[in-house]
Enzyme design. Structure first.
Site, PDB file in Angstrom:
ATOM      1  N   TYR A 231      -0.486   4.358   0.594  1.00  0.00           N
ATOM      2  CA  TYR A 231      -0.582   5.063   1.882  1.00  0.00           C
ATOM      3  C   TYR A 231       0.743   5.763   2.121  1.00  0.00           C
ATOM      4  O   TYR A 231       1.806   5.180   1.922  1.00  0.00           O
ATOM      5  CB  TYR A 231      -0.859   4.057   3.006  1.00  0.00           C
ATOM      6  CG  TYR A 231      -0.859   4.665   4.391  1.00  0.00           C
ATOM      7  CD1 TYR A 231      -1.856   5.562   4.786  1.00  0.00           C
ATOM      8  CD2 TYR A 231       0.140   4.348   5.315  1.00  0.00           C
ATOM      9  CE1 TYR A 231      -1.853   6.109   6.062  1.00  0.00           C
ATOM     10  CE2 TYR A 231       0.141   4.891   6.592  1.00  0.00           C
ATOM     11  CZ  TYR A 231      -0.853   5.771   6.959  1.00  0.00           C
ATOM     12  OH  TYR A 231      -0.855   6.321   8.223  1.00  0.00           O
TER      13      TYR A 231
ATOM     14  N   ASP B 297       7.953   7.272  -2.369  1.00  0.00           N
ATOM     15  CA  ASP B 297       7.780   6.970  -0.952  1.00  0.00           C
ATOM     16  C   ASP B 297       8.253   5.533  -0.741  1.00  0.00           C
ATOM     17  O   ASP B 297       7.524   4.575  -0.999  1.00  0.00           O
ATOM     18  CB  ASP B 297       6.310   7.139  -0.551  1.00  0.00           C
ATOM     19  CG  ASP B 297       6.094   6.781   0.923  1.00  0.00           C
ATOM     20  OD1 ASP B 297       7.067   6.342   1.575  1.00  0.00           O
ATOM     21  OD2 ASP B 297       4.961   6.933   1.407  1.00  0.00           O
TER      22      ASP B 297
ATOM     23  N   LYS C  30      11.043   3.022   8.630  1.00  0.00           N
ATOM     24  CA  LYS C  30      11.079   1.604   9.011  1.00  0.00           C
ATOM     25  C   LYS C  30      12.500   1.058   9.166  1.00  0.00           C
ATOM     26  O   LYS C  30      13.077   1.172  10.227  1.00  0.00           O
ATOM     27  CB  LYS C  30      10.239   0.799   8.011  1.00  0.00           C
ATOM     28  CG  LYS C  30       8.777   1.336   8.000  1.00  0.00           C
ATOM     29  CD  LYS C  30       7.826   0.456   7.283  1.00  0.00           C
ATOM     30  CE  LYS C  30       6.458   1.091   7.123  1.00  0.00           C
ATOM     31  NZ  LYS C  30       5.499   0.773   8.126  1.00  0.00           N
TER      32      LYS C  30
HETATM   33  C1  PLP Z   1       4.765   3.770   2.246  1.00  0.00           C
HETATM   34  C2  PLP Z   1       4.534   4.387   3.578  1.00  0.00           C
HETATM   35  N1  PLP Z   1       4.697   5.716   3.726  1.00  0.00           N
HETATM   36  C3  PLP Z   1       4.518   6.318   4.917  1.00  0.00           C
HETATM   37  C4  PLP Z   1       4.142   5.605   6.025  1.00  0.00           C
HETATM   38  C5  PLP Z   1       3.942   6.291   7.333  1.00  0.00           C
HETATM   39  O1  PLP Z   1       4.941   5.925   8.184  1.00  0.00           O
HETATM   40  P1  PLP Z   1       4.738   6.059   9.784  1.00  0.00           P
HETATM   41  O2  PLP Z   1       3.740   5.027  10.162  1.00  0.00           O
HETATM   42  O3  PLP Z   1       6.106   5.813  10.335  1.00  0.00           O
HETATM   43  O4  PLP Z   1       4.268   7.452  10.033  1.00  0.00           O
HETATM   44  C6  PLP Z   1       3.948   4.234   5.912  1.00  0.00           C
HETATM   45  C7  PLP Z   1       3.526   3.436   7.076  1.00  0.00           C
HETATM   46  O5  PLP Z   1       3.262   2.265   7.006  1.00  0.00           O
HETATM   47  C8  PLP Z   1       4.150   3.606   4.663  1.00  0.00           C
HETATM   48  O6  PLP Z   1       3.989   2.294   4.497  1.00  0.00           O
END
Ligand code: PLP
Length: 432
Positions: free
Chosen positions: A150, A245, A273
């Protein structure tokens, strides 16, 4: 004290009912609604260290840590002090601040391969912007992602595999145009052969490959070293931008994230985060040569009213300083491993088919015989049994992720007694 709902509606239930009148589904992010585990979501009133308390006054050991950010525990006194110090100077200026330079310097100092970084407010913005930049830099539209990863909810990323390797990706959400999804190729995680085949078929069209090198959004699934190595060599060979990511696994699997874990450098990295310490902050960055294509220097547009917000930056910067304390990650990883091993042992005693895994401060729980390596393998675990276990633990005051498809998180505030209390509760749950 049990959380089992009695005939008198709890405050959580009343709030959930009220929330649903003005908030779609009663929540501001779907997983909070408990749809996959069933039952009433807990409305949280306050948190401290490894705990939070719900609207009924029930205390929980928190193993989601706001889905990753709370690595030093909730309301850490030094983070609180850092935030309080800046609060009185103003909440947002829309003009640059020295603290933004400080956090950029700190991130570039810690994270391998990152020469420049741009702050944003969410992980979704980070990955969306990184992809736009990679496409602008390579002048190629096609991107590759992996099933079960994700990356936030940008249109290009809410895509599932088509019927075959060479067919177009399909939207996973209504509202995502097929014309956008068709530029995204979705491959199986940890499948080197599929990756090689895709590059063979259209390597000169691929602008970027985006991956969670340690995935935390299909439960915890680690990229194999062969897979991560193949990603690096194929992207280099075909001129595609490799985007790690690390919004979730960054500063979680270790101080320097997955790049250090695997000994592989990405071209770009997305962070979130932990770098906000619980406040809305995220970032994307990488090689200067690529970052230089970003506005105002270059032709790839990206902007944000609250980007580099001073309050979020203060929380993030202090958190980044705290996690660099000597021995921080050794202790965090040891506590997390102790939890995973303790849960596995408790399940073995009760002869429950269950395994647990951990890396740094992240862990995975699977009602399965072996640790899964792909989304398909995670789906084969016993989800109904996980859901029962989740509620038993919740009743015992332990808050795991309310879905079998999410990783868990330990903070530096989770001491031995807390881990032992969790394992004891799990032993009772497995036995029943
Ligand atoms: C690996 C990863 N990328 C992107 C995101 C998206 O981040 P946000 O919820 O701050 O938009 C998340 C959210 O959990 C994530 O785990």
């Amino acid at each position: 004290m049990s959380n089992t709902q009695s005939s008198t509606p709890s405050r959580n239930e009343a709030l959930f009912e009220r929330a649903q009148r003005t908030i779609p589904g009663g929540v501001n992010s779907p997983v909070r609604a408990f749809r996959s585990v069933g039952g009433t979501p807990r409305f949280i009133e306050r948190a401290q260290g490894p705990y939070f308390w719900d609207a009924d006054g029930q205390r929980y050991i928190d193993y989601i840590g706001s889905w990753g950010p709370m690595i030093v525990g909730h309301v850490h006194p030094e983070v609180l002090e850092a935030v309080e110090r800046v609060l009185h100077k103003g909440f947002s200026f829309g003009a640059p601040t020295e603290a933004e330079i400080e956090i950029a310097e700190e991130i570039c100092k810690i994270v391998p391969s990152m020469e420049q970084v741009r702050m944003v407010s969410s992980g979704t913005e980070a990955t969306m912007s990184a992809l736009r930049l990679a496409r602008g830099y390579t002048k190629r539209d096609r991107i590759v992602k992996f099933e079960g990863c994700y990356h936030g909810h940008a249109d290009s990323l809410l895509v599932k595999a088509g019927s075959g390797l060479l067919t177009f990706g399909n939207p996973t959400s209504a509202g995502v145009p097929v014309d956008i999804a068709k530029h995204t190729t979705v491959l199986e995680y940890n499948n080197v052969a599929a990756l090689e085949e895709a590059f063979k078929a259209f390597g000169d069209e691929i602008g970027a490959v985006i991956v969670e090198p340690v995935a935390g959004n299909m439960n915890l699934v680690k990229g194999s070293p062969e897979f991560i190595g193949a990603l690096r060599s194929l992207c280099t060979k075909h001129g595609a931008v490799l985007i790690f990511d690390e919004v979730m696994c960054g500063f979680r699997v270790g101080l320097k994230g997955a790049q250090a874990l695997y000994g592989v450098e990405a071209d770009m990295v997305c962070l979130g985060k932990v770098i906000g310490g619980g406040m809305p902050a995220a970032a994307f960055g990488g090689r200067r040569e690529i970052m230089d294509h970003l506005a105002p220097n270059g032709t790839v547009y990206q902007a944000g009213t609250l980007s580099g917000n001073p309050v979020a930056v203060a929380a993030g910067l202090k958190t980044l300083q705290l996690i660099q304390a000597p021995g921080f990650y050794e202790k965090l990883a040891a506590q997390t491993a102790r939890l995973a091993q303790g849960l596995s042992a408790a399940a073995r005693e009760a002869q429950v088919p269950f395994v647990a895994d951990s890396v740094g401060g992240m862990f995975g729980l699977y009602f399965a015989d072996k640790i899964p390596a792909s989304f398909a393998e995670v789906t084969k675990s016993d989800i109904a049994r996980f859901n029962r276990f989740f509620h038993q633990m919740l009743d015992a005051g332990v808050y795991f992720a309310p879905s079998a498809y999410e990783a868990g998180f330990v903070s530096s505030a989770h001491d031995d007694a807390i881990i032992d209390e969790t394992i004891a509760a799990a032993r009772r749950a497995f036995a029943s």
